[in-house]
Motif scaffolding. Structure first.
Motif, short mmCIF file in Angstrom:
data_model
loop_
_atom_site.label_atom_id
_atom_site.label_comp_id
_atom_site.label_asym_id
_atom_site.label_seq_id
_atom_site.Cartn_x
_atom_site.Cartn_y
_atom_site.Cartn_z
N MET A 20 -22.75 14.37 22.95
CA MET A 20 -21.68 14.13 22.17
C MET A 20 -22.35 14.41 20.87
O MET A 20 -23.19 13.79 20.41
CB MET A 20 -21.11 12.78 22.18
N THR A 21 -22.01 15.38 20.08
CA THR A 21 -22.29 15.67 18.64
C THR A 21 -21.52 14.97 17.73
O THR A 21 -20.23 15.49 18.06
CB THR A 21 -22.73 17.24 18.38
N LEU A 22 -21.77 14.56 16.71
CA LEU A 22 -20.88 14.01 15.66
C LEU A 22 -20.59 15.16 14.64
O LEU A 22 -21.56 15.54 14.10
CB LEU A 22 -21.64 12.77 15.07
N PRO A 23 -19.40 15.66 14.70
CA PRO A 23 -19.12 16.61 13.83
C PRO A 23 -19.36 16.18 12.31
O PRO A 23 -19.09 15.21 11.99
CB PRO A 23 -17.36 16.88 13.96
N GLN A 26 -30.80 16.92 17.41
CA GLN A 26 -30.35 18.11 18.21
C GLN A 26 -30.47 19.56 17.41
O GLN A 26 -30.34 19.51 16.11
CB GLN A 26 -28.69 18.19 18.62
N ARG A 54 -28.28 18.61 14.02
CA ARG A 54 -27.04 17.82 14.28
C ARG A 54 -27.70 16.56 14.97
O ARG A 54 -28.67 16.38 15.41
CB ARG A 54 -26.20 18.46 15.45
N ASN A 81 -26.79 13.80 17.78
CA ASN A 81 -25.99 13.51 19.04
C ASN A 81 -25.76 12.07 19.39
O ASN A 81 -25.52 11.89 20.64
CB ASN A 81 -26.58 14.15 20.22
N SER A 129 -23.77 8.34 19.65
CA SER A 129 -22.36 8.26 19.83
C SER A 129 -21.84 7.42 18.41
O SER A 129 -20.63 7.51 18.40
CB SER A 129 -22.17 7.40 21.02
#
Length: 52
Positions: free
Chosen positions: A1-4, A17, A21, A23, A25
């Motif tokens: 899951m990448t935090l927008p 990432q 980015r 990732n 949670s």
């Protein structure tokens, strides 16, 4: 899951990432010295960091 919208330049963090980015949670940010108020970004620390 990448935090927008969350940019991270700490490439040796296990949550980093490609494309700078994050990732994780969730992200935990604290103020230096245990206070609940910061007046500048350099008074804060990301406690989500974990080395790769």
């Amino acid at each position: 899951m990448t935090l927008p919208g969350v940019k991270c330049t700490v490439s040796n963090c296990k949550f980093w990432q490609q494309g700078e980015r994050c990732n994780a949670s969730a992200i935990e940010v604290n103020v230096d010295g245990g206070s609940s108020n910061a007046h500048a970004s350099d008074q804060t620390n990301c406690h989500t960091f974990a080395p790769k």
